[in-house]
Design a protein around this motif. Sequence first.
Motif, PDB file in Angstrom:
ATOM      1  N   ALA A   1       0.814  -1.218   0.000  1.00 53.06           N
ATOM      2  CA  ALA A   1       0.000   0.000   0.000  1.00 53.06           C
ATOM      3  C   ALA A   1       0.851   1.274   0.000  1.00 53.06           C
ATOM      4  CB  ALA A   1      -0.942  -0.009   1.198  1.00 53.06           C
ATOM      5  N   HIS A   2       1.997   1.229   0.694  1.00 49.80           N
ATOM      6  CA  HIS A   2       2.838   2.431   0.788  1.00 49.80           C
ATOM      7  C   HIS A   2       3.496   2.805  -0.542  1.00 49.80           C
ATOM      8  CE1 HIS A   2       5.719  -0.850   1.074  1.00 49.80           C
ATOM      9  NE2 HIS A   2       6.705   0.004   0.868  1.00 49.80           N
ATOM     10  N   LEU A   3       3.452   1.879  -1.505  1.00 50.61           N
ATOM     11  CA  LEU A   3       4.072   2.136  -2.802  1.00 50.61           C
ATOM     12  C   LEU A   3       3.071   2.635  -3.842  1.00 50.61           C
ATOM     13  CD1 LEU A   3       6.385  -1.021  -3.095  1.00 50.61           C
ATOM     14  CD2 LEU A   3       7.114   1.337  -2.711  1.00 50.61           C
ATOM     15  N   GLN A   4       1.803   2.726  -3.452  1.00 45.96           N
ATOM     16  CA  GLN A   4       0.785   3.082  -4.431  1.00 45.96           C
ATOM     17  C   GLN A   4       0.881   4.554  -4.827  1.00 45.96           C
ATOM     18  OE1 GLN A   4      -2.370   0.705  -4.373  1.00 45.96           O
ATOM     19  NE2 GLN A   4      -3.866   1.999  -5.405  1.00 45.96           N
ATOM     20  N   ILE A   5       0.802   4.794  -6.137  1.00 48.08           N
ATOM     21  CA  ILE A   5       0.848   6.144  -6.690  1.00 48.08           C
ATOM     22  C   ILE A   5      -0.462   6.405  -7.432  1.00 48.08           C
ATOM     23  CG2 ILE A   5       2.061   7.686  -8.293  1.00 48.08           C
ATOM     24  CD1 ILE A   5       4.569   5.980  -7.880  1.00 48.08           C
ATOM     25  N   PRO A   6      -1.110   7.541  -7.175  1.00 49.82           N
ATOM     26  CA  PRO A   6      -2.366   7.837  -7.889  1.00 49.82           C
ATOM     27  C   PRO A   6      -2.164   7.907  -9.395  1.00 49.82           C
ATOM     28  CG  PRO A   6      -2.058   9.328  -6.021  1.00 49.82           C
ATOM     29  CD  PRO A   6      -0.775   8.575  -6.190  1.00 49.82           C
ATOM     30  N   LEU A   7      -3.120   7.408 -10.139  1.00 52.04           N
ATOM     31  CA  LEU A   7      -3.048   7.416 -11.594  1.00 52.04           C
ATOM     32  C   LEU A   7      -2.862   8.836 -12.116  1.00 52.04           C
ATOM     33  CD1 LEU A   7      -3.263   6.031 -14.356  1.00 52.04           C
ATOM     34  CD2 LEU A   7      -5.761   6.205 -14.156  1.00 52.04           C
ATOM     35  N   GLU A   8      -3.534   9.788 -11.516  1.00 54.84           N
ATOM     36  CA  GLU A   8      -3.423  11.185 -11.957  1.00 54.84           C
ATOM     37  C   GLU A   8      -1.973  11.664 -11.945  1.00 54.84           C
ATOM     38  OE1 GLU A   8      -5.166  15.637 -10.803  1.00 54.84           O
ATOM     39  OE2 GLU A   8      -5.630  13.888  -9.546  1.00 54.84           O
ATOM     40  N   ASP A   9      -1.217  11.256 -10.926  1.00 57.44           N
ATOM     41  CA  ASP A   9       0.181  11.682 -10.818  1.00 57.44           C
ATOM     42  C   ASP A   9       1.028  11.087 -11.948  1.00 57.44           C
ATOM     43  OD1 ASP A   9      -0.629  12.930  -8.543  1.00 57.44           O
ATOM     44  OD2 ASP A   9       0.550  11.701  -7.151  1.00 57.44           O
ATOM     45  N   VAL A  10       0.758   9.826 -12.292  1.00 62.57           N
ATOM     46  CA  VAL A  10       1.528   9.184 -13.367  1.00 62.57           C
ATOM     47  C   VAL A  10       1.152   9.791 -14.719  1.00 62.57           C
ATOM     48  CG1 VAL A  10       2.128   7.000 -14.477  1.00 62.57           C
ATOM     49  CG2 VAL A  10       1.611   7.046 -12.033  1.00 62.57           C
ATOM     50  N   VAL A  11      -0.130  10.081 -14.909  1.00 60.58           N
ATOM     51  CA  VAL A  11      -0.588  10.715 -16.150  1.00 60.58           C
ATOM     52  C   VAL A  11       0.095  12.069 -16.329  1.00 60.58           C
ATOM     53  CG1 VAL A  11      -2.570  11.784 -17.298  1.00 60.58           C
ATOM     54  CG2 VAL A  11      -2.811   9.525 -16.236  1.00 60.58           C
ATOM     55  N   ASN A  12       0.153  12.857 -15.268  1.00 59.85           N
ATOM     56  CA  ASN A  12       0.806  14.165 -15.343  1.00 59.85           C
ATOM     57  C   ASN A  12       2.306  14.023 -15.583  1.00 59.85           C
ATOM     58  OD1 ASN A  12      -1.609  15.529 -14.906  1.00 59.85           O
ATOM     59  ND2 ASN A  12      -1.335  15.602 -12.678  1.00 59.85           N
TER      60      ASN A  12
END
Length: 334
Positions: free
Chosen positions: A9-20
């Motif tokens: 869980a601590h490694l999860q990155i929001p999709l919005e951040d990766v898209v940006n």
Amino acid sequence: MTTSIPKFAHLQIPLEDVVNATNNFADDNIIGRGGLGHVYKGQLQRSGELITISALRLDRKHGGGVVEFWTEVSMLSDLKHPNIVSIVGFCDEQHEKIIVTTYEAKNGSLKEHLSNPNLTWTQRLKICVGVARALSYLHYDEGRGYGVIHLNINSSTILLDKNWEPKLSGFKVSIKQSLNRMDQVVLSEPIGTIGYLDPEIEKSKGVTCKSDIYAFGVVLFEILCGRRAYIRNDANRLLAPLVMQHYENDTLPDIIHPDLKNQMSGYQISVRSLRTYSETAYSCLKEERSHRPHMLSIVNKLEKALEKALKFQPRPENFERPFLAFLFFFTPLS
């Protein structure tokens, strides 16, 4: 949707951040295309710092890849070594699965530089030593409580940073194994890339850590010969049997990279370094696994080869002697 695996869980990155970070997965940001999907370069804000990342976006059009995705996340979340890529996190959201690592391939992959005339013998040796240390860490590090069989060692999964330091990647098919069982067969279908596959897999119906040794031996000869392990339309399309034949017939100098031969005649490398290196590479390709060395021994031998290369001090008045000496090392006494 968030991951159902609390450990990660601590490694999860929001999709919005990766898209940006990747400019909405712009084509201009694609830096690689693999079996799982495209790899994108981007810039991501993490803990107040802007870092350069690589984002592997799983291609879901053809299905599959989920097991490989979680295998890579699981492996990289536990692995910390200067010669292994570092995970930043992952995205598991809105049917997207993306693995984010630090951007390590500023000089691309080793595959792109096998025939690079500017890649010196010393640089090639340093790359080999770095990969060997990474594999030794995977196979034997007691801090994790288990070993890792990589199963995807090839010149494409060895990335090169801005200082030409190797970073091992490609953990999508790796297997965890008890440290005291690394030499025991794990039942498996043939896994890996053509040209690097352990010939014992078919007979034993599985893999061991010695399968990594074989693949690494192929990489060592790729570096020495300046060519890929498999060339589809070439008469000698597979490198491994070719180098075995030349080594056993004492004709290995015939297929060594021409630029390395030029370095020999120009006093830039040590003949003894090459001898140690080629003997080590050959031992990795032994057909029977029990005859192949372990990574700890390989690291030791390659470090000695590097040490010999660094210590070599040429004498200008004997310009031709290094190459002639090298030929002598591979010429049988009669």
